[in-house]
Structures are given as structure tokens and as C-alpha cells.
Write a protein that holds these residues in place. Sequence first.
Motif, mmCIF file in Angstrom:
data_model
loop_
_atom_site.group_PDB
_atom_site.id
_atom_site.type_symbol
_atom_site.label_atom_id
_atom_site.label_comp_id
_atom_site.label_asym_id
_atom_site.label_seq_id
_atom_site.Cartn_x
_atom_site.Cartn_y
_atom_site.Cartn_z
ATOM 1 N N VAL A 35 -14.455 -15.438 8.725
ATOM 2 C CA VAL A 35 -13.325 -15.372 7.813
ATOM 3 C C VAL A 35 -13.909 -15.253 6.416
ATOM 4 O O VAL A 35 -14.784 -16.031 6.033
ATOM 5 C CB VAL A 35 -12.414 -16.620 7.909
ATOM 6 N N ASP A 36 -13.453 -14.257 5.674
ATOM 7 C CA ASP A 36 -13.840 -14.081 4.274
ATOM 8 C C ASP A 36 -12.558 -14.252 3.465
ATOM 9 O O ASP A 36 -11.690 -13.392 3.465
ATOM 10 C CB ASP A 36 -14.441 -12.698 4.072
ATOM 11 N N ASP A 37 -12.432 -15.402 2.832
ATOM 12 C CA ASP A 37 -11.219 -15.750 2.090
ATOM 13 C C ASP A 37 -11.483 -15.534 0.608
ATOM 14 O O ASP A 37 -12.057 -16.383 -0.057
ATOM 15 C CB ASP A 37 -10.846 -17.206 2.401
ATOM 16 N N TRP A 38 -11.095 -14.376 0.113
ATOM 17 C CA TRP A 38 -11.270 -13.997 -1.289
ATOM 18 C C TRP A 38 -12.725 -14.183 -1.733
ATOM 19 O O TRP A 38 -13.011 -14.703 -2.800
ATOM 20 C CB TRP A 38 -10.326 -14.791 -2.180
ATOM 21 N N GLY A 39 -13.664 -13.788 -0.857
ATOM 22 C CA GLY A 39 -15.083 -13.808 -1.205
ATOM 23 C C GLY A 39 -15.855 -15.013 -0.699
ATOM 24 O O GLY A 39 -17.079 -15.015 -0.724
ATOM 25 N N THR A 40 -15.172 -16.028 -0.214
ATOM 26 C CA THR A 40 -15.865 -17.180 0.366
ATOM 27 C C THR A 40 -15.883 -16.989 1.881
ATOM 28 O O THR A 40 -14.830 -16.835 2.497
ATOM 29 C CB THR A 40 -15.167 -18.505 0.007
ATOM 30 N N ARG A 54 -7.634 -26.903 6.422
ATOM 31 C CA ARG A 54 -7.371 -27.178 5.012
ATOM 32 C C ARG A 54 -6.469 -26.122 4.361
ATOM 33 O O ARG A 54 -5.569 -26.456 3.598
ATOM 34 C CB ARG A 54 -8.724 -27.257 4.285
ATOM 35 N N GLU A 55 -6.710 -24.837 4.672
ATOM 36 C CA GLU A 55 -6.100 -23.770 3.883
ATOM 37 C C GLU A 55 -5.221 -22.783 4.651
ATOM 38 O O GLU A 55 -4.552 -21.960 4.034
ATOM 39 C CB GLU A 55 -7.194 -22.959 3.173
ATOM 40 N N PHE A 56 -5.230 -22.844 5.976
ATOM 41 C CA PHE A 56 -4.540 -21.799 6.736
ATOM 42 C C PHE A 56 -3.491 -22.432 7.654
ATOM 43 O O PHE A 56 -2.404 -22.760 7.194
ATOM 44 C CB PHE A 56 -5.583 -20.971 7.505
ATOM 45 N N ARG A 62 2.501 -19.491 6.792
ATOM 46 C CA ARG A 62 3.356 -18.498 7.444
ATOM 47 C C ARG A 62 2.994 -17.140 6.880
ATOM 48 O O ARG A 62 3.014 -16.947 5.673
ATOM 49 C CB ARG A 62 4.832 -18.781 7.196
ATOM 50 N N LEU A 63 2.696 -16.230 7.771
ATOM 51 C CA LEU A 63 2.288 -14.887 7.400
ATOM 52 C C LEU A 63 3.395 -13.920 7.804
ATOM 53 O O LEU A 63 3.788 -13.896 8.971
ATOM 54 C CB LEU A 63 0.990 -14.579 8.151
ATOM 55 N N THR A 64 3.912 -13.162 6.833
ATOM 56 C CA THR A 64 4.992 -12.217 7.098
ATOM 57 C C THR A 64 4.514 -10.805 6.789
ATOM 58 O O THR A 64 4.496 -10.382 5.625
ATOM 59 C CB THR A 64 6.228 -12.554 6.229
ATOM 60 N N PRO A 65 4.067 -10.067 7.816
ATOM 61 C CA PRO A 65 3.564 -8.711 7.591
ATOM 62 C C PRO A 65 4.642 -7.789 7.018
ATOM 63 O O PRO A 65 5.792 -7.820 7.448
ATOM 64 C CB PRO A 65 3.135 -8.249 8.980
ATOM 65 N N PHE A 85 -0.974 -24.712 0.521
ATOM 66 C CA PHE A 85 -2.220 -24.540 -0.224
ATOM 67 C C PHE A 85 -2.109 -23.411 -1.244
ATOM 68 O O PHE A 85 -2.524 -23.537 -2.376
ATOM 69 C CB PHE A 85 -3.382 -24.270 0.749
ATOM 70 N N TYR A 86 -1.553 -22.273 -0.817
ATOM 71 C CA TYR A 86 -1.420 -21.088 -1.661
ATOM 72 C C TYR A 86 -0.274 -20.251 -1.119
ATOM 73 O O TYR A 86 -0.091 -20.161 0.091
ATOM 74 C CB TYR A 86 -2.723 -20.267 -1.643
ATOM 75 N N SER A 87 0.462 -19.612 -1.996
ATOM 76 C CA SER A 87 1.503 -18.680 -1.575
ATOM 77 C C SER A 87 1.422 -17.433 -2.435
ATOM 78 O O SER A 87 1.167 -17.517 -3.636
ATOM 79 C CB SER A 87 2.893 -19.313 -1.709
ATOM 80 N N GLY A 88 1.637 -16.291 -1.819
ATOM 81 C CA GLY A 88 1.640 -15.027 -2.542
ATOM 82 C C GLY A 88 1.315 -13.878 -1.613
ATOM 83 O O GLY A 88 0.901 -14.067 -0.473
ATOM 84 N N ASP A 89 1.501 -12.667 -2.112
ATOM 85 C CA ASP A 89 1.187 -11.487 -1.328
ATOM 86 C C ASP A 89 -0.323 -11.361 -1.193
ATOM 87 O O ASP A 89 -1.071 -11.605 -2.145
ATOM 88 C CB ASP A 89 1.750 -10.235 -1.986
ATOM 89 N N SER A 90 -0.751 -11.000 -0.002
ATOM 90 C CA SER A 90 -2.175 -10.848 0.276
ATOM 91 C C SER A 90 -2.384 -9.676 1.212
ATOM 92 O O SER A 90 -1.460 -9.229 1.892
ATOM 93 C CB SER A 90 -2.746 -12.115 0.926
ATOM 94 N N ARG A 91 -3.609 -9.227 1.248
ATOM 95 C CA ARG A 91 -4.018 -8.196 2.201
ATOM 96 C C ARG A 91 -5.022 -8.836 3.147
ATOM 97 O O ARG A 91 -5.984 -9.461 2.716
ATOM 98 C CB ARG A 91 -4.636 -7.009 1.480
ATOM 99 N N PHE A 92 -4.779 -8.667 4.440
ATOM 100 C CA PHE A 92 -5.653 -9.183 5.478
ATOM 101 C C PHE A 92 -6.303 -7.974 6.147
ATOM 102 O O PHE A 92 -5.594 -7.104 6.662
ATOM 103 C CB PHE A 92 -4.862 -9.983 6.505
ATOM 104 N N VAL A 93 -7.613 -7.906 6.125
ATOM 105 C CA VAL A 93 -8.339 -6.794 6.723
ATOM 106 C C VAL A 93 -9.067 -7.338 7.957
ATOM 107 O O VAL A 93 -9.926 -8.214 7.837
ATOM 108 C CB VAL A 93 -9.335 -6.169 5.728
ATOM 109 N N PHE A 94 -8.692 -6.830 9.121
ATOM 110 C CA PHE A 94 -9.224 -7.318 10.385
ATOM 111 C C PHE A 94 -10.175 -6.314 11.007
ATOM 112 O O PHE A 94 -9.904 -5.106 10.995
ATOM 113 C CB PHE A 94 -8.090 -7.557 11.386
ATOM 114 N N SER A 95 -11.251 -6.828 11.575
ATOM 115 C CA SER A 95 -12.104 -6.064 12.491
ATOM 116 C C SER A 95 -11.956 -6.740 13.835
ATOM 117 O O SER A 95 -12.161 -7.962 13.945
ATOM 118 C CB SER A 95 -13.572 -6.105 12.049
ATOM 119 N N VAL A 96 -11.545 -5.969 14.832
ATOM 120 C CA VAL A 96 -11.312 -6.546 16.153
ATOM 121 C C VAL A 96 -12.237 -5.909 17.171
ATOM 122 O O VAL A 96 -12.719 -4.788 17.002
ATOM 123 C CB VAL A 96 -9.836 -6.399 16.590
#
Length: 109
Positions: A35-40, A54-56, A62-65, A85-96
Motif C-alpha cells: 500500500v502506498d498512501d500518498w507516498g508512504t 489506523r487509517e483505512f 467508506r469508498l465510493t467509486p 481519519f481523512y475524507s476527500g476525493d482520492s485516486r486509487f491505483v491498483f495493480s492486481v
Amino acid sequence: MTPPTLPPPLAEFIAAVNRGDGKTALAFFGADGVVDDWGTRYVGAAAIARWSAREFVGAQGRLTPTRVSRDGERIVVDAGWASSFYSGDSRFVFSVDGERIREMRIVGH
């Protein structure tokens, strides 16, 4: 507006996150998942579980695509994210890899 169609295993992963089922959600990551959460970066099941508690999932996330697309082998999910923990629009990039998530990167929109 019709919600975007999520490919497996992402539909099942997001459903588990949204119902607060951390055990099922985290099982989608292999032992060497990332998991890379904004660079961490969190590498491996134990590190991802601590981060998630802690954060997810543990933060009642709740994630609403809103949009799903492909960028080569990556699946890009734009979504609204709401948690204690945090709310706002985000982009999730997955490799499966089959039914496993190799990597989930959370980046700015």
C-alpha cells in the motif's frame, strides 16, 4: 447515475472495506502486498494491517467509486473517501494479479 463497474477482485475488496470487514479486505493482499498512501509505503501483510487499523478500515472508511479506468495493467479508481481519519476525493491505483491486489497506491485526484 449508474455506479462504475469494478473488475474482480476490486468489487469484492471495496465491498469488504465499506462494510468494515478488515479481515476479508486485507486478505486480498498477498503476503508481499504493498500500500502506498500518498507516498508512504507499507509492505507486507503486517504493515498493511497496522496501517488499515489506523487509517483505512479501522477508521470506518467508506469508498465510493465515481470512475474506473485502465492505464495499461493498472486499474484506476477515482472515488470519494470518507473516514474518521481523512475524507476527500482520492485516486486509487491498483495493480492486481488474478484475485490478489499486488499494490494499491492512493494519490491526489
